[in-house]
Every structure is written in structure tokens, then in C-alpha cells.
Design a protein around this motif. Structure first.
Motif, short mmCIF file in Angstrom:
data_model
loop_
_atom_site.label_atom_id
_atom_site.label_comp_id
_atom_site.label_asym_id
_atom_site.label_seq_id
_atom_site.Cartn_x
_atom_site.Cartn_y
_atom_site.Cartn_z
N LEU A 13 12.27 8.01 0.68
CA LEU A 13 11.69 7.11 -0.31
C LEU A 13 11.33 5.76 0.30
CD1 LEU A 13 13.88 7.92 -3.44
CD2 LEU A 13 11.48 8.52 -3.05
N LEU A 14 12.18 5.24 1.15
CA LEU A 14 11.89 3.97 1.82
C LEU A 14 10.66 4.10 2.73
CD1 LEU A 14 15.46 2.69 2.72
CD2 LEU A 14 13.87 1.70 1.07
N PHE A 15 10.57 5.20 3.44
CA PHE A 15 9.43 5.45 4.32
C PHE A 15 8.14 5.52 3.52
CE2 PHE A 15 6.49 8.49 6.27
CZ PHE A 15 6.21 7.82 7.46
N LEU A 16 8.15 6.28 2.43
CA LEU A 16 6.95 6.43 1.62
C LEU A 16 6.53 5.12 0.96
CD1 LEU A 16 7.57 9.90 -0.07
CD2 LEU A 16 5.96 9.34 1.78
N SER A 17 7.48 4.33 0.53
CA SER A 17 7.11 3.04 -0.07
C SER A 17 6.54 2.09 0.97
CB SER A 17 8.32 2.40 -0.77
OG SER A 17 9.30 2.03 0.17
N ALA A 18 6.99 2.19 2.21
CA ALA A 18 6.43 1.35 3.27
C ALA A 18 5.00 1.78 3.59
CB ALA A 18 7.30 1.44 4.53
N CYS A 19 4.71 3.06 3.48
CA CYS A 19 3.36 3.56 3.76
C CYS A 19 2.38 3.17 2.66
CB CYS A 19 3.38 5.09 3.90
SG CYS A 19 4.20 5.64 5.39
N ASN A 20 2.86 2.98 1.45
CA ASN A 20 1.99 2.63 0.34
C ASN A 20 2.03 1.14 0.06
OD1 ASN A 20 0.93 5.11 -0.30
ND2 ASN A 20 2.69 5.70 -1.53
N ARG A 21 1.71 0.34 1.05
CA ARG A 21 1.67 -1.10 0.85
C ARG A 21 0.52 -1.43 -0.08
NH1 ARG A 21 -1.08 -2.55 6.69
NH2 ARG A 21 -3.11 -1.80 6.08
N ASP A 22 0.66 -2.47 -0.84
CA ASP A 22 -0.47 -2.95 -1.65
C ASP A 22 -0.74 -4.37 -1.22
OD1 ASP A 22 -2.44 -3.53 -3.44
OD2 ASP A 22 -1.23 -3.19 -5.23
N LEU A 23 -1.87 -4.56 -0.57
CA LEU A 23 -2.19 -5.87 -0.04
C LEU A 23 -2.36 -6.91 -1.13
CD1 LEU A 23 -4.64 -5.10 2.89
CD2 LEU A 23 -2.21 -5.58 2.98
N TRP A 131 -8.50 -3.99 6.66
CA TRP A 131 -7.22 -3.32 6.45
C TRP A 131 -7.53 -2.10 5.61
CZ3 TRP A 131 -7.99 -8.41 6.91
CH2 TRP A 131 -7.12 -9.15 7.70
N ASN A 132 -6.97 -0.94 5.98
CA ASN A 132 -7.26 0.31 5.28
C ASN A 132 -5.98 0.96 4.80
OD1 ASN A 132 -10.04 0.11 5.94
ND2 ASN A 132 -9.59 0.94 7.96
N THR A 133 -6.10 1.78 3.75
CA THR A 133 -4.97 2.57 3.30
C THR A 133 -4.78 3.73 4.28
OG1 THR A 133 -6.30 4.10 1.98
CG2 THR A 133 -5.55 2.07 0.88
N ASN A 134 -3.70 4.45 4.11
CA ASN A 134 -3.48 5.62 4.98
C ASN A 134 -4.48 6.74 4.67
OD1 ASN A 134 -2.37 6.27 2.52
ND2 ASN A 134 -0.38 6.87 3.31
N LYS A 135 -5.28 6.57 3.60
CA LYS A 135 -6.32 7.53 3.27
C LYS A 135 -7.70 7.04 3.73
CE LYS A 135 -3.89 9.42 -0.68
NZ LYS A 135 -3.87 9.60 -2.12
N GLY A 136 -7.73 5.92 4.44
CA GLY A 136 -8.98 5.41 4.99
C GLY A 136 -9.79 4.54 4.05
N GLN A 137 -9.26 4.22 2.88
CA GLN A 137 -9.98 3.34 1.95
C GLN A 137 -9.77 1.89 2.37
OE1 GLN A 137 -7.70 5.07 -1.35
NE2 GLN A 137 -9.68 5.33 -2.38
#
Length: 151
Positions: A13-23, A131-137
Motif C-alpha cells: 500500500l505504501l509503494f502504490l501510494s508513492a507511485c500515485n503522486r498528485d502534483l 512531469w508524467n504519471t506512470n501511465k505517461g499522462q
């Protein structure tokens, strides 16, 4: 055994929340740009910051800061490097152009530096940073500008 599963779940859960940063929840960073030991002050235009803001944004424009608004001119030698460093959040892409020489943006070198031109003159640099999301957006797009005088 139950403890190990619990620890693994919390770690995931900590890993996934770090991956989903919201700038949008963070201040946009100011780069540390320097020539030797001298810091170069930049001015910036935030084109979009945060996924929602970037999704609403129209086509990428060529917004840049007017040369008259750039106030910090540093002197540099030709064929020397200007270094570029960002703190977190680190950008995914850094492009640049020298207004007086280039029509198109180019990628910054792998060592995060750009070269001062060999010819004497005043040069205006524009860094186009993404800066991009892990999905390239795109979730952040900022232009940073500064000037260097090649003596």
C-alpha cells in the motif's frame, strides 16, 4: 505468518501510494541551475500543474517569458556547461532551446547539463520541463527561462 502478510500488505500500500503522486498537492519545484559555483536565477511560466489541470489544458503553446522580464544575466565562457538539477518531484523530461540559435527544443544531456555557445553574445535559454504519471499522462508542464552572456 500472519504478521508477515500484514507487513507485506502495508508495504504494498505504501509503494502504490508513492507511485500515485498528485502534483496538484505539491508546490512546483524551482530548479537549481548553475554555472560553476554561480547560481542562475530563473523565471517560470506554469502551463499546467496537476493531472486534472493538464487534462483541461489545450494544445501545448509556446508561452515564454519576454526577454525584457529576465533580470539575472550571468557571464560564462564558451564551450562550458550549465548544470540543471531538480529536487523532488523530479521531472521526467527536460528539453531546452536557445532562442537566438534554435527553432526547436532539444533534450538535455544525460548528465543534466547544457553547453554555452562558443560565439560571443547574450543567449536566452528556455527549459521546457514535463512531469508524467506512470501511465505517461502529462501532469506538470513548466517553462523556466534565464539568460547567459558569452564573453
Amino acid at each position: 505468518m500472519k504478521n508477515i502478510k500484514h507487513i507485506m500488505l502495508v508495504s504494498l500500500l505504501l509503494f502504490l501510494s508513492a507511485c500515485n503522486r498528485d502534483l496538484a498537492d505539491q508546490d512546483f519545484p524551482s530548479p537549481d541551475i548553475s554555472y560553476g559555483k554561480e547560481k542562475i536565477k530563473t523565471q517560470s511560466i506554469v502551463r499546467c500543474w496537476g493531472l486534472e489541470d493538464c487534462q483541461k489544458k489545450q494544445e501545448s503553446t509556446d508561452d515564454v517569458i519576454a526577454i525584457e522580464e529576465l533580470t539575472n544575466l550571468i557571464e560564462a565562457q564558451g564551450d562550458s556547461n550549465i548544470s540543471i538539477n531538480f529536487s523532488d518531484p523530479k521531472p521526467d523530461t527536460i528539453n531546452y532551446k536557445v532562442r537566438e540559435l534554435d527553432d526547436e527544443y532539444m533534450s538535455v544531456s544525460k548528465d543534466d547539463s547544457i553547453l554555452v555557445p562558443d560565439q560571443k553574445g547574450i543567449y536566452t535559454y528556455d527549459l521546457l520541463v514535463y512531469w508524467n504519471t506512470n501511465k505517461g499522462q502529462t501532469e506538470g508542464e513548466i517553462v523556466y527561462s534565464f539568460q547567459v552572456e558569452r564573453k
